[in-house]
Motif scaffolding. Structure first.
Motif, PDB file in Angstrom:
ATOM      1  N   PHE A 218     -12.313 -27.449  22.832  1.00 49.16           N
ATOM      2  CA  PHE A 218     -11.443 -28.611  22.968  1.00 49.16           C
ATOM      3  C   PHE A 218     -10.576 -28.807  21.721  1.00 49.16           C
ATOM      4  O   PHE A 218      -9.394 -29.121  21.814  1.00 49.16           O
ATOM      5  CB  PHE A 218     -12.268 -29.874  23.228  1.00 49.16           C
ATOM      6  N   MET A 219     -11.169 -28.605  20.533  1.00 44.46           N
ATOM      7  CA  MET A 219     -10.397 -28.774  19.311  1.00 44.46           C
ATOM      8  C   MET A 219      -9.348 -27.681  19.165  1.00 44.46           C
ATOM      9  O   MET A 219      -8.249 -27.921  18.670  1.00 44.46           O
ATOM     10  CB  MET A 219     -11.334 -28.789  18.089  1.00 44.46           C
ATOM     11  N   PHE A 220      -9.678 -26.458  19.609  1.00 37.29           N
ATOM     12  CA  PHE A 220      -8.701 -25.374  19.514  1.00 37.29           C
ATOM     13  C   PHE A 220      -7.499 -25.680  20.404  1.00 37.29           C
ATOM     14  O   PHE A 220      -6.347 -25.525  19.978  1.00 37.29           O
ATOM     15  CB  PHE A 220      -9.332 -24.039  19.934  1.00 37.29           C
ATOM     16  N   VAL A 221      -7.768 -26.112  21.639  1.00 35.08           N
ATOM     17  CA  VAL A 221      -6.672 -26.441  22.548  1.00 35.08           C
ATOM     18  C   VAL A 221      -5.847 -27.600  21.985  1.00 35.08           C
ATOM     19  O   VAL A 221      -4.609 -27.606  22.058  1.00 35.08           O
ATOM     20  CB  VAL A 221      -7.206 -26.775  23.955  1.00 35.08           C
ATOM     21  N   ALA A 222      -6.527 -28.597  21.404  1.00 38.03           N
ATOM     22  CA  ALA A 222      -5.817 -29.718  20.799  1.00 38.03           C
ATOM     23  C   ALA A 222      -4.900 -29.234  19.681  1.00 38.03           C
ATOM     24  O   ALA A 222      -3.759 -29.687  19.553  1.00 38.03           O
ATOM     25  CB  ALA A 222      -6.810 -30.737  20.255  1.00 38.03           C
ATOM     26  N   LEU A 223      -5.399 -28.272  18.893  1.00 38.30           N
ATOM     27  CA  LEU A 223      -4.600 -27.750  17.786  1.00 38.30           C
ATOM     28  C   LEU A 223      -3.364 -27.016  18.283  1.00 38.30           C
ATOM     29  O   LEU A 223      -2.296 -27.093  17.668  1.00 38.30           O
ATOM     30  CB  LEU A 223      -5.464 -26.822  16.924  1.00 38.30           C
ATOM     31  N   THR A 224      -3.490 -26.304  19.420  1.00 36.72           N
ATOM     32  CA  THR A 224      -2.308 -25.622  19.972  1.00 36.72           C
ATOM     33  C   THR A 224      -1.212 -26.632  20.296  1.00 36.72           C
ATOM     34  O   THR A 224      -0.024 -26.383  20.051  1.00 36.72           O
ATOM     35  CB  THR A 224      -2.656 -24.831  21.258  1.00 36.72           C
ATOM     36  N   VAL A 225      -1.601 -27.768  20.845  1.00 33.86           N
ATOM     37  CA  VAL A 225      -0.624 -28.797  21.201  1.00 33.86           C
ATOM     38  C   VAL A 225      -0.057 -29.454  19.953  1.00 33.86           C
ATOM     39  O   VAL A 225       1.160 -29.664  19.828  1.00 33.86           O
ATOM     40  CB  VAL A 225      -1.264 -29.854  22.124  1.00 33.86           C
ATOM     41  N   ILE A 226      -0.925 -29.783  18.996  1.00 34.54           N
ATOM     42  CA  ILE A 226      -0.496 -30.495  17.788  1.00 34.54           C
ATOM     43  C   ILE A 226       0.526 -29.697  16.996  1.00 34.54           C
ATOM     44  O   ILE A 226       1.559 -30.222  16.567  1.00 34.54           O
ATOM     45  CB  ILE A 226      -1.716 -30.846  16.915  1.00 34.54           C
ATOM     46  N   ILE A 227       0.256 -28.403  16.799  1.00 38.44           N
ATOM     47  CA  ILE A 227       1.182 -27.565  16.022  1.00 38.44           C
ATOM     48  C   ILE A 227       2.552 -27.546  16.685  1.00 38.44           C
ATOM     49  O   ILE A 227       3.584 -27.768  16.032  1.00 38.44           O
ATOM     50  CB  ILE A 227       0.631 -26.132  15.884  1.00 38.44           C
ATOM     51  N   ALA A 228       2.578 -27.281  18.001  1.00 34.74           N
ATOM     52  CA  ALA A 228       3.855 -27.210  18.712  1.00 34.74           C
ATOM     53  C   ALA A 228       4.601 -28.537  18.654  1.00 34.74           C
ATOM     54  O   ALA A 228       5.812 -28.574  18.399  1.00 34.74           O
ATOM     55  CB  ALA A 228       3.625 -26.793  20.162  1.00 34.74           C
ATOM     56  N   GLN A 229       3.880 -29.627  18.861  1.00 34.89           N
ATOM     57  CA  GLN A 229       4.533 -30.934  18.917  1.00 34.89           C
ATOM     58  C   GLN A 229       5.044 -31.378  17.551  1.00 34.89           C
ATOM     59  O   GLN A 229       6.087 -32.036  17.462  1.00 34.89           O
ATOM     60  CB  GLN A 229       3.582 -31.971  19.503  1.00 34.89           C
TER      61      GLN A 229
ATOM     62  N   LEU B 256      -2.593 -18.578  16.336  1.00 32.69           N
ATOM     63  CA  LEU B 256      -2.226 -19.874  16.888  1.00 32.69           C
ATOM     64  C   LEU B 256      -0.963 -20.438  16.241  1.00 32.69           C
ATOM     65  O   LEU B 256      -0.108 -21.020  16.923  1.00 32.69           O
ATOM     66  CB  LEU B 256      -3.396 -20.838  16.679  1.00 32.69           C
ATOM     67  N   TYR B 257      -0.801 -20.246  14.934  1.00 34.94           N
ATOM     68  CA  TYR B 257       0.301 -20.876  14.211  1.00 34.94           C
ATOM     69  C   TYR B 257       1.664 -20.311  14.587  1.00 34.94           C
ATOM     70  O   TYR B 257       2.567 -21.070  14.989  1.00 34.94           O
ATOM     71  CB  TYR B 257       0.034 -20.820  12.706  1.00 34.94           C
ATOM     72  N   PRO B 258       1.888 -18.973  14.491  1.00 32.30           N
ATOM     73  CA  PRO B 258       3.204 -18.473  14.904  1.00 32.30           C
ATOM     74  C   PRO B 258       3.485 -18.677  16.388  1.00 32.30           C
ATOM     75  O   PRO B 258       4.624 -18.966  16.782  1.00 32.30           O
ATOM     76  CB  PRO B 258       3.153 -16.978  14.551  1.00 32.30           C
ATOM     77  N   VAL B 259       2.456 -18.534  17.226  1.00 34.56           N
ATOM     78  CA  VAL B 259       2.649 -18.700  18.670  1.00 34.56           C
ATOM     79  C   VAL B 259       3.123 -20.107  18.993  1.00 34.56           C
ATOM     80  O   VAL B 259       4.075 -20.322  19.759  1.00 34.56           O
ATOM     81  CB  VAL B 259       1.339 -18.378  19.440  1.00 34.56           C
ATOM     82  N   GLN B 260       2.498 -21.099  18.404  1.00 35.39           N
ATOM     83  CA  GLN B 260       2.838 -22.481  18.731  1.00 35.39           C
ATOM     84  C   GLN B 260       4.039 -23.015  17.952  1.00 35.39           C
ATOM     85  O   GLN B 260       4.705 -23.944  18.403  1.00 35.39           O
ATOM     86  CB  GLN B 260       1.621 -23.383  18.554  1.00 35.39           C
TER      87      GLN B 260
END
Length: 408
Positions: A253-264, A310-314
């Motif tokens: 859940f935290m990983f998925v949250a991080l994907t959203v947070i970075i992009a946003q 995760l960082y470059p992708v998002q």
């Protein structure tokens, strides 16, 4: 004059609050759904299928919703009613993970999201008019992305502590706050003729154009290019979250949250930057850059299914989506200004865009299940090459329509 100014300030503040809170009622529990269903024994193929069913339903409703919003004198109701149904729909999956129950939940959420997005464009245009739209839309998107950051961060934490039930309750809270925010916008501050793009000549409003105006070449090229882009883009984030979750189940859940947070977070910066670039140079290059971001993102995702990747992708997701969130609504309002069909035009573009977005999860999910996540990411990213070709080939026609709007 003082009263008008006070009403306008109040309306714009409420509009910002609406954009902050509305993300959760547009997407429901969003990318967390895939992780939740994986934990219940679902595979990526069926998960992609239920997401696609929702996308198809939302796609079919965007144009009718736009037509209703153009004709309605109460545009706020198109946020309130869908908000109620989204909260109920998200809660359904807590009681049953049956395929058809989950599918109905996604269908309701997608239909609501389609209406809300178009309604907010109309409300914004009705308050600030055509000349103020580019700047206000950029601010709207910045607040919307900030709300996504807050929602994703809280969802990740609450999901880690208490599971999916807490995420649904958070979505419900954001939904209630969204409805309160839109009702704080005084109805008298929304010019319903300006909201649909009707101009006044000699003190009288022009009549709306015929629907054939929606078949103009710039609008068709834009919508088709967006459809190809979202055919690849829509599935990439949920699939990337599932790919990573299969490796690190203890903090999925935290990983998925991080994907959203970075992009946003990236989108907040990009939406403001995109607004300023559009004021000087127009929309053509902004949209081209957004298309280019997807093939690069797909390639990186295929090689880096990890916390580092995760960082470059998002970041690339934030660049692509952030630029489009500013440029696409503003370009549609620019193309259709004076027709009286701006909201149905927004809906029509969203419908074609939605075809790609609806098919994407099913295509990506089954490719991932059959050949692996890495191949799926490369294939999904390659669909944007069609968008790049369409946009570049029609550049001469598009440049005129994409020119900067006159300053207010």
């Amino acid at each position: 004059m003082k009263n008008i100014s006070t009403v306008t300030v109040k309306s714009l503040n409420a509009l910002k609050a609406l954009n902050f809170f509305m993300a959760d009622i547009q997407a429901g529990i969003g990318p967390f759904l895939g992780v939740f269903l994986l934990s219940k024994g679902w595979q990526s193929g069926p998960i992609g299928t239920v997401m696609s069913l929702g996308g198809i339903a939302g796609m079919t409703m965007t144009t009718p919703a736009g037509a209703l919003i153009d004709s309605s004198k109460n545009k706020r109701i198109f946020v309130v009613v869908p908000g109620v149904f989204t909260v109920i729909a998200s809660a359904l999956i807590l009681f049953s993970q049956n395929f058809w129950v989950v599918s109905m939940s996604q269908v309701a959420t997608a239909i609501a999201g389609a209406a809300i997005g178009t309604a907010v464009v109309g409300i914004t245009l009705g308050i600030v008019k055509q000349q103020g739209f580019n700047r206000q839309n950029g601010l709207n998107q910045a607040f919307n992305h900030a709300g996504n950051v807050a929602g994703a961060g809280l969802s990740g934490y609450l999901g880690l502590k208490w599971g999916i039930s807490a995420i649904v309750l958070l979505a419900a809270l954001f939904g209630i706050l969204s409805m309160i925010s839109v009702l704080l916008i005084p109805s008298k501050s929304i010019d319903n003729d300006a909201a649909r793009g009707l101009k006044k000549t000699s003190g009288e409003n022009e009549k709306a154009s015929g629907l054939s105006i929606l078949l103009c070449r710039p609008l068709l090229v834009l919508a088709t290019a967006l459809a190809c882009f979202h055919l690849g883009n829509a599935a990439l984030l949920p699939l990337y979250g599932m790919a990573a979750a299969s490796k690190m189940q203890e903090n999925a859940f935290m990983f998925v949250a991080l994907t959203v947070i970075i992009a946003q977070l990236v989108m907040i910066v990009v939406s403001i930057a995109g607004m300023k670039i559009a004021e000087k140079n127009g929309y053509w290059m902004i949209i081209l850059i957004s298309f280019i971001s997807l093939p690069v993102r797909g390639l990186i995702a295929s090689q880096m299914i990890s916390e580092a990747g995760l960082y470059p992708v998002q970041i690339l997701d934030g660049i692509g989506a952030g630029l489009q969130s500013v440029a696409v609504p503003a370009l549609v309002t620019h193309i259709l200004n004076g027709t009286g069909l701006i909201n149905i035009g927004q809906g029509a573009v969203m419908t074609l865009q939605g075809i790609g977005a609806a098919l994407s999860p099913a295509i990506g999910g089954w490719i991932a299940q059959k050949t692996g996540y890495s191949h799926a990411f490369i294939i999904l990213g390659s669909f944007a090459l069609i968008s790049i070709a369409l946009w570049s080939f029609n550049s001469r026609t598009l440049m005129k329509e994409c020119a900067p709007s006159p300053k207010p």
